[in-house]
Design a protein around this motif. Structure first.
Motif: not given
Length: 170
Positions: A7-23
Motif C-alpha cells: 500500500l505505502l510503496p504503491g502510493l508513493l509510486l502513484l505520487i511520483v507517476l502523477c508528478a511526472l505526468w503533470k510535469r
C-alpha cells in the motif's frame, strides 16, 4: 504477503507517476510544503503551549478535583466522575480523553459514568481549543459570538448526552 505491504510503496509510486505526468517537480513541491508546515507550526505553537500549560496547571493543582466534588454535591444523581470530563471537554480533546480513560480504568467501560463520558466525548467539540488554534492562525480577533455559540452547542451536547444516558442506561 498481504496487500498492506504494498500500500505505502504503491502510493508513493502513484505520487511520483502523477508528478511526472503533470510535469511537477515533486521534490521541490515537498520541500515547499515542509517549509509552509513549519511556518504554520511556529504561528500556532505559542497559543497551543499556553493552553496546554493552563490545562496541566488546572488538573495538577487539584482545583479540578475540588470543583468536581463541589458540583457533585449539588447534583447527586449524576456520577461524580464525569464532572472533570464536562469541564475539560470544551477546552482540550487530549485532556478530556485522559479523563475518559481514567473513568474507564476506575469505573469500567460499561458503567453509567463510562457510557455517559463516552457519549459526551462523541457529542461535543473542543470549542476553546478550536477557537484558540484556528482563529489565531488566520488572524481573527473578534471571537465573542463564535465562542458563545460554540459553548452553547457544547452545553446542548452535554445535556443531551446526560439525558439520553440516564433515559436509556440507568
Amino acid at each position: 504477503m498481504a496487500i498492506a505491504d504494498y500500500l505505502l510503496p504503491g502510493l508513493l509510486l502513484l505520487i511520483v507517476l502523477c508528478a511526472l505526468w503533470k510535469r511537477v517537480n515533486a521534490y521541490q513541491a515537498f520541500v515547499d510544503g515542509a517549509k509552509e508546515g513549519i511556518s504554520l507550526f511556529l504561528s500556532i505553537y505559542p497559543a497551543l503551549l499556553a493552553m496546554m500549560c493552563a490545562i496541566t496547571l488546572l488538573r495538577e493543582s487539584g482545583l479540578m478535583t475540588l470543583l468536581s466534588q463541589a458540583v457533585a454535591r449539588l447534583i447527586p444523581t449524576l456520577p461524580s466522575e464525569i464532572f472533570p470530563m464536562i469541564f475539560f471537554r470544551p477546552i482540550s480533546g487530549s485532556a478530556s480523553l485522559a479523563v475518559l480513560i481514567d473513568i474507564f480504568k476506575n469505573s469500567g467501560v460499561d458503567s453509567l459514568a463510562g457510557i455517559m463520558a463516552s457519549i459526551i466525548q462523541g457529542s461535543t467539540d473542543t470549542t476553546v481549543y478550536v477557537i484558540t488554534l484556528y482563529f489565531s492562525t488566520v488572524g481573527i480577533k473578534k471571537i465573542k459570538n463564535s465562542l458563545a455559540i460554540g459553548l452553547m452547542a457544547d452545553v446542548a451536547g452535554i445535556g443531551m448526552a446526560i439525558f439520553l444516558t440516564l433515559m436509556f442506561f440507568s
